[in-house]
Design an enzyme around this catalytic site. Structure first.
Site, PDB file in Angstrom:
ATOM      1  N   PHE A  51      -1.502   8.003   4.376  1.00  0.00           N
ATOM      2  CA  PHE A  51      -1.964   8.947   5.153  1.00  0.00           C
ATOM      3  C   PHE A  51      -3.587   9.258   5.145  1.00  0.00           C
ATOM      4  CE2 PHE A  51       1.601   9.059   7.928  1.00  0.00           C
ATOM      5  CZ  PHE A  51       1.801   8.047   7.938  1.00  0.00           C
ATOM      6  N   SER A  83       6.211   5.394   8.064  1.00  0.00           N
ATOM      7  CA  SER A  83       5.334   5.019   7.134  1.00  0.00           C
ATOM      8  C   SER A  83       5.933   5.190   5.996  1.00  0.00           C
ATOM      9  CB  SER A  83       4.441   5.833   7.217  1.00  0.00           C
ATOM     10  OG  SER A  83       3.922   6.108   5.512  1.00  0.00           O
ATOM     11  N   LYS A 126       6.123   3.874  16.909  1.00  0.00           N
ATOM     12  CA  LYS A 126       6.024   2.917  16.108  1.00  0.00           C
ATOM     13  C   LYS A 126       7.303   2.968  15.069  1.00  0.00           C
ATOM     14  CE  LYS A 126       2.931   0.179  12.915  1.00  0.00           C
ATOM     15  NZ  LYS A 126       0.891   0.040  12.755  1.00  0.00           N
ATOM     16  N   ASN A 142       0.726  -0.974  -0.026  1.00  0.00           N
ATOM     17  CA  ASN A 142       0.234  -0.321   0.213  1.00  0.00           C
ATOM     18  C   ASN A 142       1.006   1.501   0.035  1.00  0.00           C
ATOM     19  OD1 ASN A 142      -0.475   1.809   2.293  1.00  0.00           O
ATOM     20  ND2 ASN A 142       0.361  -0.053   3.035  1.00  0.00           N
ATOM     21  N   ASN A 177       5.105   6.523   2.890  1.00  0.00           N
ATOM     22  CA  ASN A 177       4.188   7.156   1.944  1.00  0.00           C
ATOM     23  C   ASN A 177       4.292   8.091   2.116  1.00  0.00           C
ATOM     24  OD1 ASN A 177       3.796   3.952   0.562  1.00  0.00           O
ATOM     25  ND2 ASN A 177       2.354   3.375   2.022  1.00  0.00           N
ATOM     26  N   THR A 178       4.677   8.429   2.756  1.00  0.00           N
ATOM     27  CA  THR A 178       4.716  10.811   3.434  1.00  0.00           C
ATOM     28  C   THR A 178       6.210  10.717   3.444  1.00  0.00           C
ATOM     29  OG1 THR A 178       2.976  10.468   4.964  1.00  0.00           O
ATOM     30  CG2 THR A 178       3.925  12.198   4.558  1.00  0.00           C
ATOM     31  N   ASN A 210       5.842  -1.923  11.809  1.00  0.00           N
ATOM     32  CA  ASN A 210       4.967  -0.955  10.337  1.00  0.00           C
ATOM     33  C   ASN A 210       5.187  -1.534   9.336  1.00  0.00           C
ATOM     34  OD1 ASN A 210       3.789   0.697   8.463  1.00  0.00           O
ATOM     35  ND2 ASN A 210       3.645   2.412   9.802  1.00  0.00           N
TER      36      ASN A 210
HETATM   37  C1  LIG Z   1      -3.709  -1.212   3.464  1.00  0.00           C
HETATM   38  C2  LIG Z   1      -2.517  -0.709   4.735  1.00  0.00           C
HETATM   39  C3  LIG Z   1      -2.434   0.897   4.994  1.00  0.00           C
HETATM   40  C4  LIG Z   1      -2.178   0.860   6.862  1.00  0.00           C
HETATM   41  N1  LIG Z   1      -2.635   1.966   6.760  1.00  0.00           N
HETATM   42  C5  LIG Z   1      -1.473   2.211   8.039  1.00  0.00           C
HETATM   43  C6  LIG Z   1      -1.449   3.894   8.810  1.00  0.00           C
HETATM   44  O1  LIG Z   1      -2.376   4.428   8.167  1.00  0.00           O
HETATM   45  N2  LIG Z   1      -0.838   3.549   9.984  1.00  0.00           N
HETATM   46  C7  LIG Z   1      -0.010   2.759  10.190  1.00  0.00           C
HETATM   47  O2  LIG Z   1       0.906   2.946  11.378  1.00  0.00           O
HETATM   48  N3  LIG Z   1       0.159   1.280  10.085  1.00  0.00           N
HETATM   49  C8  LIG Z   1      -0.262   1.633   9.214  1.00  0.00           C
HETATM   50  N4  LIG Z   1      -0.167  -0.048   7.921  1.00  0.00           N
HETATM   51  C9  LIG Z   1       0.217  -1.011   8.405  1.00  0.00           C
HETATM   52  C10 LIG Z   1       0.012  -1.746   9.920  1.00  0.00           C
HETATM   53  O3  LIG Z   1      -1.000  -1.187  10.798  1.00  0.00           O
HETATM   54  C11 LIG Z   1       0.989  -3.033  10.282  1.00  0.00           C
HETATM   55  O4  LIG Z   1       2.216  -2.305  10.852  1.00  0.00           O
HETATM   56  C12 LIG Z   1       1.486  -3.675   9.415  1.00  0.00           C
HETATM   57  O5  LIG Z   1       0.593  -3.936   7.950  1.00  0.00           O
HETATM   58  C13 LIG Z   1       2.233  -5.354   9.043  1.00  0.00           C
HETATM   59  O6  LIG Z   1       1.306  -6.011   9.252  1.00  0.00           O
HETATM   60  P1  LIG Z   1      -0.201  -6.865   8.733  1.00  0.00           P
HETATM   61  O7  LIG Z   1       1.007  -8.119   8.062  1.00  0.00           O
HETATM   62  O8  LIG Z   1      -0.614  -7.251  10.311  1.00  0.00           O
HETATM   63  O9  LIG Z   1      -0.271  -5.694   8.046  1.00  0.00           O
HETATM   64  C14 LIG Z   1      -1.217   0.072   7.090  1.00  0.00           C
HETATM   65  C15 LIG Z   1      -1.464  -0.945   6.867  1.00  0.00           C
HETATM   66  C16 LIG Z   1      -1.607  -1.640   5.371  1.00  0.00           C
HETATM   67  C17 LIG Z   1      -1.917  -2.643   4.741  1.00  0.00           C
END
Ligand SMILES: Cc1cc2nc3c(=O)[nH]c(=O)nc-3n(C[C@H](O)[C@H](O)[C@H](O)COP(=O)(O)O)c2cc1C
Length: 332
Positions: A116, A181, A218, A112, A183-184, A247
């Site tokens: 944000f 993240s 985080k 992704n 993505n910023t 993350n």
């Molecule tokens: C589509 C998507 C959007 C995410 N958006 C955020 C976010 O806004 N803030 C954040 O701290 N982590 C975000 N994450 C990261 C998740 O909170 C997590 O740290 C990461 O995906 C690893 O866990 P998972 O393998 O269970 O998905 C996002 C993950 C995905 C897949």
């Protein structure tokens, strides 16, 4: 099983992941069916106490799914033990252009580059205030994840985080500072100790004034261990209450998909567990860790707990495993 064998193949074939996300969120929020089937979705309660909060179980919904704080009741009904809402920024923002979420089903991952998208701290603080008035669940803590607005320059980051933190302080049970993240633009540069210090010091000073609530950081799974060690020293010095590891990763070597963004799911699982293990060892098990990354099964959950996590979260596992995820991850 119905989800994995029938529903998921249809959903994964036909629609773009973000559209499904919105449809699923709508159904979770408004369908009269979820309250009716909720009793079937409940894992056994195994309450834990952490930072004076009671969690009815150790599994939470990771940040990013409920960016707008509209699905808290739904994930309670789905059997989770807490929700981390956000990431929320000071300024409302649309995020990156679409498409910005991609599946890699053969590796059980997601990529992704959302950036944000959210309605901003003012609107979401009001929404949470309204929820708190009508929905008191003392055993279902709400974590609030805050990030830097895209329009804010990196050197102004501390004030941007501070605004959101102060706005949301009364309505969250714990807070997570997201500097990880991918993505910023430039955000992850804030993970250096010199950049983190002014941000975390400002937030802790405000936290002391407002009545201390758990404040966590985080981190990304792509940091070198030396950098994580330096961050841990800062966390100890500033008396932060914990860390969320991790993350998404920018290492795409495990997948064939060619899209930029953060990779989550199975490909990040080991990296995240190794980092949790490192943090637990470095801090002598004294710093509470929320372990997140690639949790799909009960064994993955135990792997995080064994590595030293006090709480575990997931996001991608829910996309792949559906409504029974919490029950199946928590019950053997
Ligand atoms: C589509 C998507 C959007 C995410 N958006 C955020 C976010 O806004 N803030 C954040 O701290 N982590 C975000 N994450 C990261 C998740 O909170 C997590 O740290 C990461 O995906 C690893 O866990 P998972 O393998 O269970 O998905 C996002 C993950 C995905 C897949």
């Amino acid at each position: 099983m119905i989800y994995e064998k029938i529903l998921r193949p249809i959903l994964f074939k036909t629609t773009d992941p973000e559209s499904i996300h919105h449809t699923a969120s709508f159904i979770l929020k408004y369908s009269p069916v979820l309250p009716l089937i909720a009793p079937l979705l409940q894992p056994k309660d195994e309450p834990v106490k952490l930072w004076d909060l009671t969690f009815r179980n150790r599994l939470g919904l990771a940040a990013g799914f409920d960016k707008e704080a509209t699905l808290i009741k739904a994930f309670y009904r789905l059997g989770f033990g807490h929700t981390e809402v956000g990431t929320i920024t000071r300024h409302a923002q649309p995020g990156n252009p679409k498409p910005r979420v991609f599946r890699c089903p053969s590796e059980q991952g997601l990529v992704n580059r959302m950036g944000f998208p959210n309605s901003g701290a003012d609107v979401i603080a009001e929404r949470l205030t309204r929820l708190r008035l009508v929905w008191g669940k003392p055993d279902y803590p709400i974590g609030v994840n805050i990030g830097k607005s895209k329009v804010t320059e990196l050197h102004e980051a501390a004030n941007d985080y501070l605004y959101s933190f102060e706005k949301l302080h009364a309505v969250g049970d714990y807070f997570v500072v997201n500097v990880s993240s991918p993505n910023t633009p430039g955000l992850r540069n804030l993970q250096s100790v010199e950049s983190l210090r002014p941000i975390l010091s400002a937030l802790q000073a405000a936290n002391d004034k407002l009545g201390s609530k758990p404040l966590l950081l985080k981190i990304a799974p792509d940091l070198a261990l030396d950098d994580i060690a330096a961050i841990l020293s800062l966390i100890t010095e500033l008396k932060l209450h914990g860390i969320v590891a991790t993350n998404t990763t920018i290492d795409h070597s495990a997948i064939t998909l060619k899209e930029t963004g953060g990779l989550s799911g199975v490909p990040v699982r080991k990296k995240s567990t190794d980092i949790i293990h490192f943090i637990a060892k470095e801090t002598g098990g004294k710093l509470p860790i929320i372990g997140v990354g690639g949790v799909f099964t009960h064994d993955d959950f135990l792997e995080k707990i064994d590595a030293g996590a006090s709480l575990v979260q997931l996001y991608t596992g829910f996309i792949y495993r559906g409504p029974f995820t919490a029950k199946r991850v928590l019950n053997r």
